[in-house]
Design a protein around this motif. Structure first.
Motif, PDB file in Angstrom:
ATOM      1  N   LEU A  96       0.825  -1.203   0.000  1.00  0.00           N
ATOM      2  CA  LEU A  96       0.000   0.000   0.000  1.00  0.00           C
ATOM      3  C   LEU A  96       0.863   1.259   0.000  1.00  0.00           C
ATOM      4  N   GLU A  97       1.935   1.247   0.773  1.00  0.00           N
ATOM      5  CA  GLU A  97       2.835   2.402   0.813  1.00  0.00           C
ATOM      6  C   GLU A  97       3.474   2.649  -0.550  1.00  0.00           C
ATOM      7  N   MET A  98       3.897   1.590  -1.214  1.00  0.00           N
ATOM      8  CA  MET A  98       4.506   1.761  -2.526  1.00  0.00           C
ATOM      9  C   MET A  98       3.492   2.262  -3.544  1.00  0.00           C
ATOM     10  N   LEU A  99       2.303   1.714  -3.525  1.00  0.00           N
ATOM     11  CA  LEU A  99       1.266   2.156  -4.460  1.00  0.00           C
ATOM     12  C   LEU A  99       0.921   3.624  -4.242  1.00  0.00           C
ATOM     13  N   LYS A 100       0.820   4.039  -2.985  1.00  0.00           N
ATOM     14  CA  LYS A 100       0.511   5.439  -2.705  1.00  0.00           C
ATOM     15  C   LYS A 100       1.632   6.344  -3.182  1.00  0.00           C
ATOM     16  N   THR A 101       2.875   5.936  -2.949  1.00  0.00           N
ATOM     17  CA  THR A 101       4.016   6.755  -3.363  1.00  0.00           C
ATOM     18  C   THR A 101       4.078   6.864  -4.882  1.00  0.00           C
ATOM     19  N   LEU A 102       3.769   5.764  -5.559  1.00  0.00           N
ATOM     20  CA  LEU A 102       3.743   5.764  -7.018  1.00  0.00           C
ATOM     21  C   LEU A 102       2.466   6.392  -7.579  1.00  0.00           C
ATOM     22  N   ARG A 103       1.562   6.755  -6.672  1.00  0.00           N
ATOM     23  CA  ARG A 103       0.252   7.280  -7.064  1.00  0.00           C
ATOM     24  C   ARG A 103      -0.477   6.278  -7.960  1.00  0.00           C
ATOM     25  N   PHE A 104      -0.259   5.019  -7.640  1.00  0.00           N
ATOM     26  CA  PHE A 104      -0.886   3.892  -8.337  1.00  0.00           C
ATOM     27  C   PHE A 104      -0.521   3.847  -9.825  1.00  0.00           C
ATOM     28  N   ALA A 105       0.533   4.547 -10.212  1.00  0.00           N
ATOM     29  CA  ALA A 105       0.980   4.552 -11.604  1.00  0.00           C
ATOM     30  C   ALA A 105       1.985   3.438 -11.816  1.00  0.00           C
ATOM     31  N   VAL A 106       1.483   2.229 -12.066  1.00  0.00           N
ATOM     32  CA  VAL A 106       2.353   1.070 -12.238  1.00  0.00           C
ATOM     33  C   VAL A 106       2.570   0.716 -13.713  1.00  0.00           C
ATOM     34  N   HIS A 107       1.866   1.410 -14.591  1.00  0.00           N
ATOM     35  CA  HIS A 107       2.117   1.198 -16.023  1.00  0.00           C
ATOM     36  C   HIS A 107       3.427   1.870 -16.412  1.00  0.00           C
ATOM     37  N   VAL A 108       4.233   1.153 -17.198  1.00  0.00           N
ATOM     38  CA  VAL A 108       5.489   1.693 -17.699  1.00  0.00           C
ATOM     39  C   VAL A 108       5.438   1.642 -19.223  1.00  0.00           C
ATOM     40  N   PRO A 109       5.400   2.794 -19.890  1.00  0.00           N
ATOM     41  CA  PRO A 109       5.403   2.788 -21.360  1.00  0.00           C
ATOM     42  C   PRO A 109       6.632   2.075 -21.895  1.00  0.00           C
ATOM     43  N   GLU A 110       6.478   1.386 -23.008  1.00  0.00           N
ATOM     44  CA  GLU A 110       7.587   0.605 -23.547  1.00  0.00           C
ATOM     45  C   GLU A 110       8.837   1.432 -23.804  1.00  0.00           C
ATOM     46  N   PRO A 111       8.743   2.656 -24.350  1.00  0.00           N
ATOM     47  CA  PRO A 111       9.973   3.446 -24.537  1.00  0.00           C
ATOM     48  C   PRO A 111      10.699   3.729 -23.228  1.00  0.00           C
ATOM     49  N   GLU A 112       9.942   3.999 -22.165  1.00  0.00           N
ATOM     50  CA  GLU A 112      10.567   4.235 -20.865  1.00  0.00           C
ATOM     51  C   GLU A 112      11.237   2.966 -20.350  1.00  0.00           C
ATOM     52  N   TRP A 113      10.568   1.836 -20.530  1.00  0.00           N
ATOM     53  CA  TRP A 113      11.126   0.562 -20.058  1.00  0.00           C
ATOM     54  C   TRP A 113      12.418   0.227 -20.791  1.00  0.00           C
ATOM     55  N   ARG A 114      12.416   0.386 -22.113  1.00  0.00           N
ATOM     56  CA  ARG A 114      13.616   0.081 -22.885  1.00  0.00           C
ATOM     57  C   ARG A 114      14.747   1.041 -22.529  1.00  0.00           C
ATOM     58  N   ALA A 115      14.408   2.307 -22.350  1.00  0.00           N
ATOM     59  CA  ALA A 115      15.432   3.278 -21.975  1.00  0.00           C
ATOM     60  C   ALA A 115      16.029   2.943 -20.616  1.00  0.00           C
ATOM     61  N   LYS A 116      15.191   2.482 -19.692  1.00  0.00           N
ATOM     62  CA  LYS A 116      15.688   2.100 -18.364  1.00  0.00           C
ATOM     63  C   LYS A 116      16.622   0.899 -18.459  1.00  0.00           C
ATOM     64  N   CYS A 117      16.271  -0.081 -19.271  1.00  0.00           N
ATOM     65  CA  CYS A 117      17.126  -1.254 -19.427  1.00  0.00           C
ATOM     66  C   CYS A 117      18.468  -0.878 -20.051  1.00  0.00           C
ATOM     67  N   GLU A 118      18.412  -0.068 -21.085  1.00  0.00           N
ATOM     68  CA  GLU A 118      19.650   0.363 -21.732  1.00  0.00           C
ATOM     69  C   GLU A 118      20.505   1.174 -20.764  1.00  0.00           C
ATOM     70  N   GLY A 119      19.851   2.041 -19.994  1.00  0.00           N
ATOM     71  CA  GLY A 119      20.578   2.838 -19.017  1.00  0.00           C
ATOM     72  C   GLY A 119      21.202   1.983 -17.930  1.00  0.00           C
ATOM     73  N   LEU A 120      20.499   0.922 -17.545  1.00  0.00           N
ATOM     74  CA  LEU A 120      21.025   0.024 -16.522  1.00  0.00           C
ATOM     75  C   LEU A 120      22.292  -0.672 -17.003  1.00  0.00           C
ATOM     76  N   VAL A 121      22.269  -1.113 -18.251  1.00  0.00           N
ATOM     77  CA  VAL A 121      23.464  -1.739 -18.816  1.00  0.00           C
ATOM     78  C   VAL A 121      24.610  -0.737 -18.843  1.00  0.00           C
ATOM     79  N   ALA A 122      24.328   0.482 -19.277  1.00  0.00           N
ATOM     80  CA  ALA A 122      25.369   1.503 -19.359  1.00  0.00           C
ATOM     81  C   ALA A 122      25.947   1.809 -17.979  1.00  0.00           C
ATOM     82  N   GLU A 123      25.090   1.882 -16.957  1.00  0.00           N
ATOM     83  CA  GLU A 123      25.548   2.135 -15.584  1.00  0.00           C
ATOM     84  C   GLU A 123      26.532   1.055 -15.136  1.00  0.00           C
ATOM     85  N   VAL A 124      26.159  -0.188 -15.385  1.00  0.00           N
ATOM     86  CA  VAL A 124      26.991  -1.304 -14.943  1.00  0.00           C
ATOM     87  C   VAL A 124      28.330  -1.307 -15.669  1.00  0.00           C
ATOM     88  N   LEU A 125      28.301  -1.059 -16.970  1.00  0.00           N
ATOM     89  CA  LEU A 125      29.546  -1.045 -17.734  1.00  0.00           C
ATOM     90  C   LEU A 125      30.460   0.094 -17.296  1.00  0.00           C
TER      91      LEU A 125
END
Length: 237
Positions: free
Chosen positions: A176-205
């Motif tokens: 409940l705390e996480m949902l409230k903090t996220l304002r129940f916005a749990v949908h992630v648009p595909e461009p945002e998701w792909r950008a996050k994955c690419e960014g995660l790889v770049a961070e690690v490298l």
């Protein structure tokens, strides 16, 4: 060896979309990448705290509560549903693997969970930046929410509570705390998701190249796994 070399070359020229798809088809590469990414987030939070940025280690801003030492300094934190007075004995990477092993969520759930965690931190850096006292609860809650949104079939909260090592009442409060903090916005648009994955790889490298001092994040291990699987070419930045 020739096949591996060919795969590496192919990865260098593969579109980001194909690279993300291939990453999510490889359990081990995805797991070490996300484990390293979580470790790096904890490391970055510790540096910020040591430099005097933000509140206590799980934030809560120092208006009385529990004292904890992390990031080279002692901080005072108030009560928080995600806060553990004593950091769990199990390492975050091992805890994450336990979640993966027993919840059988789809692979996309784990990268979606990283998006949720970053959204939480952005919403309130002083409360939800990953640290040893809050990371385990934040991670398992994020994965559970991602599974509920992403997967057609998923385990109920009672099962997740047993995997997480917390009570059902506590996990319900975390959700409940996480949902409230996220304002129940749990949908992630595909461009945002792909950008996050690419960014995660770049961070690690980048961390692997910089020889990060945080042993728990193991960025070099994740980098080597990506290289071995011919996935390193997807990195950006």
């Amino acid at each position: 060896a020739a096949a591996a070399a060919a795969a590496a070359v192919a990865a260098e020229v593969a579109p980001a979309v194909d690279a993300m798809d291939r990453l999510h088809e490889d359990d081990e590469a995805l797991m070490v990448l996300i484990s390293a990414g979580l470790g790096l987030r904890m490391e970055a939070g510790g540096v910020a705290r040591a430099q005097g940025l933000g509140g206590g280690p799980c934030g809560c801003g120092g208006d009385g509560g529990v004292s904890a030492t992390w990031g080279g300094a002692e901080w005072t934190t108030t009560s928080s549903v995600f806060f553990a007075r004593t950091p769990p004995r199990i390492a975050l990477a091992d805890y994450f693997r336990r979640i993966v092993k027993y919840t059988y969520s789809s692979r996309a759930c784990y990268s979606l969970a990283v998006v949720y965690l970053d959204r939480m931190s952005a919403a309130s850096p002083s409360h939800y930046t990953l640290c040893p006292h809050n990371a385990h609860r934040l991670v398992v809650t994020a994965v559970m929410l991602a599974a509920k949104f992403q997967d057609d079939v998923y385990y109920n909260n009672g099962y997740y509570a047993r995997v997480a090592g917390v009570s059902l009442r506590e996990l319900n409060a975390l959700e409940l705390e996480m949902l409230k903090t996220l304002r129940f916005a749990v949908h992630v648009p595909e461009p945002e998701w792909r950008a996050k994955c690419e960014g995660l790889v770049a961070e690690v490298l980048r961390a692997a190249e910089a020889d990060s001092a945080a042993c728990r994040s193991h960025p070099a291990v994740a980098r080597d796994e990506l290289v071995r699987k011919g996935l390193v070419g997807m990195a950006v930045g």
